[in-house]
Design a protein around this motif. Structure first.
Motif, PDB file in Angstrom:
ATOM      1  N   VAL A 260     -36.373 -68.221   8.221  1.00 46.85           N
ATOM      2  CA  VAL A 260     -35.344 -68.652   9.169  1.00 46.85           C
ATOM      3  C   VAL A 260     -34.014 -67.945   8.897  1.00 46.85           C
ATOM      4  N   LEU A 261     -33.771 -67.545   7.654  1.00 45.42           N
ATOM      5  CA  LEU A 261     -32.602 -66.715   7.373  1.00 45.42           C
ATOM      6  C   LEU A 261     -32.742 -65.360   8.062  1.00 45.42           C
ATOM      7  N   VAL A 262     -33.921 -64.774   7.997  1.00 42.21           N
ATOM      8  CA  VAL A 262     -34.169 -63.504   8.681  1.00 42.21           C
ATOM      9  C   VAL A 262     -33.988 -63.665  10.181  1.00 42.21           C
ATOM     10  N   ARG A 263     -34.490 -64.766  10.734  1.00 40.72           N
ATOM     11  CA  ARG A 263     -34.310 -64.997  12.176  1.00 40.72           C
ATOM     12  C   ARG A 263     -32.822 -65.028  12.534  1.00 40.72           C
ATOM     13  N   ALA A 264     -32.024 -65.693  11.700  1.00 36.58           N
ATOM     14  CA  ALA A 264     -30.590 -65.758  11.960  1.00 36.58           C
ATOM     15  C   ALA A 264     -29.957 -64.370  11.919  1.00 36.58           C
ATOM     16  N   LEU A 265     -30.394 -63.534  10.980  1.00 38.92           N
ATOM     17  CA  LEU A 265     -29.876 -62.165  10.901  1.00 38.92           C
ATOM     18  C   LEU A 265     -30.254 -61.364  12.135  1.00 38.92           C
ATOM     19  N   VAL A 266     -31.454 -61.586  12.652  1.00 37.16           N
ATOM     20  CA  VAL A 266     -31.872 -60.911  13.885  1.00 37.16           C
ATOM     21  C   VAL A 266     -31.017 -61.390  15.051  1.00 37.16           C
ATOM     22  N   ASP A 267     -30.804 -62.709  15.146  1.00 32.45           N
ATOM     23  CA  ASP A 267     -29.938 -63.247  16.197  1.00 32.45           C
ATOM     24  C   ASP A 267     -28.561 -62.593  16.151  1.00 32.45           C
ATOM     25  N   ARG A 268     -28.014 -62.510  14.957  1.00 35.67           N
ATOM     26  CA  ARG A 268     -26.687 -61.924  14.791  1.00 35.67           C
ATOM     27  C   ARG A 268     -26.681 -60.452  15.193  1.00 35.67           C
ATOM     28  N   PRO A 313     -21.772 -58.857  -7.731  1.00 31.74           N
ATOM     29  CA  PRO A 313     -22.754 -59.818  -8.237  1.00 31.74           C
ATOM     30  C   PRO A 313     -23.724 -60.241  -7.141  1.00 31.74           C
ATOM     31  N   ALA A 314     -24.989 -60.339  -7.501  1.00 26.67           N
ATOM     32  CA  ALA A 314     -26.037 -60.589  -6.509  1.00 26.67           C
ATOM     33  C   ALA A 314     -25.755 -61.833  -5.678  1.00 26.67           C
ATOM     34  N   PHE A 315     -25.328 -62.899  -6.306  1.00 21.44           N
ATOM     35  CA  PHE A 315     -25.137 -64.134  -5.548  1.00 21.44           C
ATOM     36  C   PHE A 315     -23.899 -64.071  -4.659  1.00 21.44           C
ATOM     37  N   ASP A 316     -22.950 -63.210  -4.971  1.00 18.38           N
ATOM     38  CA  ASP A 316     -21.841 -62.989  -4.047  1.00 18.38           C
ATOM     39  C   ASP A 316     -22.355 -62.367  -2.755  1.00 18.38           C
ATOM     40  N   THR A 317     -23.292 -61.415  -2.894  1.00 18.94           N
ATOM     41  CA  THR A 317     -23.886 -60.799  -1.710  1.00 18.94           C
ATOM     42  C   THR A 317     -24.662 -61.821  -0.897  1.00 18.94           C
ATOM     43  N   LEU A 318     -25.459 -62.655  -1.571  1.00 15.91           N
ATOM     44  CA  LEU A 318     -26.240 -63.665  -0.857  1.00 15.91           C
ATOM     45  C   LEU A 318     -25.344 -64.641  -0.105  1.00 15.91           C
ATOM     46  N   GLU A 319     -24.265 -65.077  -0.743  1.00 21.83           N
ATOM     47  CA  GLU A 319     -23.345 -66.002  -0.081  1.00 21.83           C
ATOM     48  C   GLU A 319     -22.669 -65.328   1.111  1.00 21.83           C
ATOM     49  N   SER A 324     -22.290 -64.833   7.009  1.00 22.59           N
ATOM     50  CA  SER A 324     -22.231 -63.991   8.209  1.00 22.59           C
ATOM     51  C   SER A 324     -23.066 -64.554   9.352  1.00 22.59           C
ATOM     52  N   VAL A 325     -24.031 -65.430   9.029  1.00 24.01           N
ATOM     53  CA  VAL A 325     -24.889 -66.015  10.071  1.00 24.01           C
ATOM     54  C   VAL A 325     -24.776 -67.542  10.079  1.00 24.01           C
ATOM     55  N   GLU A 326     -23.642 -68.055   9.635  1.00 20.85           N
ATOM     56  CA  GLU A 326     -23.493 -69.517   9.595  1.00 20.85           C
ATOM     57  C   GLU A 326     -23.658 -70.136  10.983  1.00 20.85           C
ATOM     58  N   ASN A 327     -23.031 -69.538  12.002  1.00 22.20           N
ATOM     59  CA  ASN A 327     -23.166 -70.084  13.353  1.00 22.20           C
ATOM     60  C   ASN A 327     -24.620 -70.084  13.814  1.00 22.20           C
ATOM     61  N   GLU A 328     -25.316 -68.981  13.532  1.00 18.69           N
ATOM     62  CA  GLU A 328     -26.722 -68.874  13.952  1.00 18.69           C
ATOM     63  C   GLU A 328     -27.583 -69.909  13.237  1.00 18.69           C
TER      64      GLU A 328
END
Length: 376
Positions: A260-268, A313-319, A324-328
């Protein structure tokens, strides 16, 4: 186009529709006593209950896969994958094997795999020779609806900056032939031996993408269009984009959260393309170099941002990716689920770290126990 509630039109969908998606999960069948791959996939397919998603054989006879139906919600996908894992884990236990959600088997990889007796698989094995003989790789593939091939190439280009993070959070193959590899995803390294590998290049249009695939097949580089083994690709038969970057996951919940994270990135990505925002400008080779580093270090170090060529840092990138897709994510009701997923990754260090810690503490027996617990 923005709306007063903070959501967007995405690729032609109405604001009250959720983009469809599906998840393919691949599993290894491992001997419960010694952990090596076991060629019982055909037996498992025959005995799979009719009440669960279909079980299918993969390239090796020690690999099994299933796929969800076309889903609109995370709960739909989770119900399918959990039901399958529960039922097939019982079937596996009756045969003295374990259904393992791991990108590679921890032991036994030095023996060439038994190719599933299908003509296409045999032809593929003959073409790839030793490059295919030890490909015990298993992954989690996410399919997301797209409106057209032209939209699909926009999605591929706009996913590229996040590709290292997407691999790092799903890296789950740290062991090979009984030893830690020093990589979180050794599966990624093994996948690089295929004729077409890594993240796809940028294409101007869906037609250009199709022409490139056609040339790869006509030239003999690829057996057919189904062997396009880029980390992300467009389907030749369905209006979908498929992300193949993730290792098989220990738990179904993590596979669904990732999907579902990937879906949100696609939506964005589709919203940005529709709004006329330019594609990200990335130096040639940097995406695949950053992905290789992510495969090595997983979530335990820094990730390289392909846009800036700088580590963070890896978790900075993840956050940052999730923000970036919070709305989605809020639009589809997945925000809290993905937030819990990221918290889980931060707490555990990710599935590769979980495997290594169990192996170091309890040896192979403990690792087999982890696979059993996770799929039960």
């Amino acid at each position: 186009m923005s709306h007063t509630d903070g959501t967007r039109d995405t690729g032609g969908l109405a604001t009250d529709e959720f983009r469809s998606f599906g998840v393919e999960e691949e599993y290894l069948l491992l001997d419960a006593a010694h952990g090596a791959p076991t060629d019982l996939a055909a037996d498992m397919v025959r005995s799979a209950p009719h009440s669960v998603a279909p079980a299918e054989r993969e390239f090796f006879s020690s690999q099994l896969e299933t796929a969800t139906q076309v889903c609109r919600t995370a709960d739909e996908a989770l119900e399918t994958l959990t039901g399958f894992r529960t039922a097939l884990s019982r079937e596996a236990a009756d045969r003295g094997i374990v259904l393992a959600g791991s990108g590679l088997p921890p032991v036994g990889g030095e023996a060439a795999g038994t190719v599933t007796p299908k003509s296409r698989y045999r032809e593929l094995g003959e073409q790839l020779r030793n490059a295919a003989a030890y490909q015990y790789v298993t992954g989690t593939h996410v399919h997301v609806e797209i409106p057209s091939p032209d939209a699909g190439v926009e999605v591929l280009a706009r996913l590229a900056p996040w590709a290292p993070a997407l691999l790092a959070m799903t890296a789950n193959s740290p062991l090979w032939c009984g030893e830690p590899t020093g990589f979180a995803s050794w599966r990624h390294v093994m996948n690089m031996s295929w004729p077409v590998a890594g993240f796809p290049p940028e294409f101007d249009s869906g037609e250009a993408y199709a022409r490139s695939v056609e040339q790869l097949v006509e030239s003999g580089v690829l057996l057919d269009s189904g062997v396009v083994t880029w980390l992300a690709r467009l389907s030749q038969n369905f209006p979908t984009m498929e992300l193949r970057i993730a290792d098989a996951q220990l738990e179904a919940e993590d596979a669904v959260c990732f999907a579902v994270l990937v879906r949100a990135l696609v939506d964005r990505a589709l919203s940005e393309a529709e709004a006329g925002e330019p594609r990200p400008s990335i130096a040639h080779g940097l995406v695949n170099g950053a992905i290789w580093m992510a495969a090595r270090d997983g979530l335990g170090a820094q990730l390289i941002d392909p846009l800036t060529a700088r580590p963070e840092p890896a978790f900075d990138t993840l956050e940052r990716m999730a923000a970036s897709v919070e709305n989605e994510l809020r639009r589809t009701g997945d925000h809290d689920r993905v937030s819990r997923y990221l918290d889980r990754l931060r707490r555990t260090g990710g599935p590769a770290r979980r495997q290594l810690e169990r192996f170091e503490a309890e040896g192979l027996e403990g690792l087999i126990g982890l696979y059993r617990e996770s799929s039960r």
